[in-house]
Design a protein around this motif. Sequence first.
Motif, short mmCIF file in Angstrom:
data_model
loop_
_atom_site.label_atom_id
_atom_site.label_comp_id
_atom_site.label_asym_id
_atom_site.label_seq_id
_atom_site.Cartn_x
_atom_site.Cartn_y
_atom_site.Cartn_z
N GLU A 88 0.83 -1.20 0.00
CA GLU A 88 0.00 0.00 0.00
C GLU A 88 0.87 1.26 0.00
O GLU A 88 0.55 2.23 -0.70
CB GLU A 88 -0.92 0.00 1.22
CG GLU A 88 -1.94 -1.12 1.25
CD GLU A 88 -2.96 -1.00 0.13
OE1 GLU A 88 -3.16 0.12 -0.37
OE2 GLU A 88 -3.56 -2.03 -0.25
N LEU A 89 1.94 1.26 0.78
CA LEU A 89 2.83 2.42 0.80
C LEU A 89 3.48 2.63 -0.56
O LEU A 89 3.66 3.77 -1.01
CB LEU A 89 3.91 2.24 1.87
CG LEU A 89 3.43 2.12 3.32
CD1 LEU A 89 4.63 1.95 4.26
CD2 LEU A 89 2.61 3.33 3.75
N ASP B 120 -2.52 8.38 -0.74
CA ASP B 120 -3.48 7.58 0.02
C ASP B 120 -3.02 7.29 1.44
O ASP B 120 -3.84 7.07 2.32
CB ASP B 120 -3.71 6.23 -0.69
CG ASP B 120 -4.33 6.39 -2.05
OD1 ASP B 120 -5.30 7.16 -2.17
OD2 ASP B 120 -3.84 5.77 -3.00
N TRP B 121 -1.69 7.26 1.67
CA TRP B 121 -1.16 6.78 2.94
C TRP B 121 -0.15 7.74 3.55
O TRP B 121 0.59 8.43 2.83
CB TRP B 121 -0.49 5.41 2.77
CG TRP B 121 -1.45 4.28 2.68
CD1 TRP B 121 -2.10 3.82 1.58
CD2 TRP B 121 -1.89 3.45 3.77
NE1 TRP B 121 -2.91 2.76 1.89
CE2 TRP B 121 -2.80 2.50 3.23
CE3 TRP B 121 -1.60 3.39 5.12
CZ2 TRP B 121 -3.41 1.52 4.01
CZ3 TRP B 121 -2.21 2.42 5.91
CH2 TRP B 121 -3.10 1.51 5.36
N VAL B 122 -0.11 7.73 4.87
CA VAL B 122 0.94 8.37 5.67
C VAL B 122 1.58 7.29 6.53
O VAL B 122 0.87 6.48 7.15
CB VAL B 122 0.38 9.46 6.60
CG1 VAL B 122 1.47 10.02 7.50
CG2 VAL B 122 -0.25 10.57 5.79
N LEU B 123 2.90 7.24 6.55
CA LEU B 123 3.61 6.40 7.50
C LEU B 123 4.11 7.30 8.62
O LEU B 123 4.91 8.21 8.37
CB LEU B 123 4.79 5.68 6.84
CG LEU B 123 5.64 4.83 7.81
CD1 LEU B 123 4.83 3.68 8.39
CD2 LEU B 123 6.88 4.30 7.10
N LEU C 26 -6.55 10.56 4.32
CA LEU C 26 -5.37 9.70 4.24
C LEU C 26 -5.49 8.55 5.23
O LEU C 26 -6.04 8.72 6.34
CB LEU C 26 -4.10 10.50 4.55
CG LEU C 26 -3.71 11.55 3.51
CD1 LEU C 26 -2.72 12.54 4.12
CD2 LEU C 26 -3.11 10.90 2.28
N LYS C 27 -4.97 7.39 4.87
CA LYS C 27 -4.86 6.28 5.80
C LYS C 27 -3.51 6.37 6.51
O LYS C 27 -2.54 6.87 5.93
CB LYS C 27 -4.99 4.94 5.07
CG LYS C 27 -6.37 4.72 4.47
CD LYS C 27 -6.46 3.37 3.78
CE LYS C 27 -7.85 3.17 3.19
NZ LYS C 27 -7.96 1.85 2.50
#
Length: 305
Positions: free
Chosen positions: A147-148, A203-206, A229-230
């Motif tokens: 996903e990342l 879509d994503w944040v780490l 954001l996920k």
Amino acid sequence: MPSPQQARAQASAITSGRTAPGTEAAPTSRLRELFDGPRLSPGQRRIAQYLIEHLTEAAFLSITELADRVGVSQPSVTRFAAAVGFSGYPALRERLQSIALSGLAGGPGEEDRANELQAAVDAEITNLENLRRDFADPDRVIRVGRELSRSTPLTVLGLRISVSLAEYFGYAARRIHPDVRLVTRGGSVAYDALSQAREAGGDWVLAFAMPRHSQETLQAVRVARDAGLKVALVTDLALGPLADEADVTFATGTGSRLVFDSYAAPGVLAAALLQAMTDADPERTQARLEKYEQLSEQHQFFLRD
């Protein structure tokens, strides 16, 4: 001829699936799994966190002693036991004792006369051993890495003490991902960056959140969620406000025996997520690493050792 980094990317790909059935999760991981499902109140989270941090001793406390240690009432402990699926505190304590004793039976004994530096290293070895047990099933790391890898842009968030982990991840991720955005300042600066990342199609944040956990990290994570954001969170606690806001939480221990914490296990976890990203799109990984090697050679980025 692949470069050493390209060769490592190819040779160290993660293999999906569990290891041999005999592999058992670490005691702390088993407790987190036990407590992670129910929606716990703040007081109940305090009980859960105390049990995770003091399992060996806490597993043998009476209900009165446990309530006194945590600073809650005895009925609160009883309600906590019911909330996590037990008929009462005696049943919960029996499970805790089983987990604690299994950990003692399988763990290495402490060396006599270890000084404080050796004790700090021993604690980090324990953290790494626990992480190794967690990696017995790598599927969640593989899935989140995929996903990342797909998120463009990919935002990496780390504030205060967590900046170093975020910068490490961001530096490496840029070698294999076309658009990595690093957020290391909180407040309105972080809010702007997160909103823009979502508007740009991310879509994503780490997010990295090491202790002491800051209010500005919690607020930034909430802003990310509100923006659509996920959030994948790397932290030391599977329970608490930060974990409640994240879509996926990777909890692993930090070294706390010295004045400032050390991050051996979170560093390895970050490297594992990077590896999962490289595995998710091997053709892009190969192309980007080759381009970077050509650039570094052209401009002589590195010494010839």
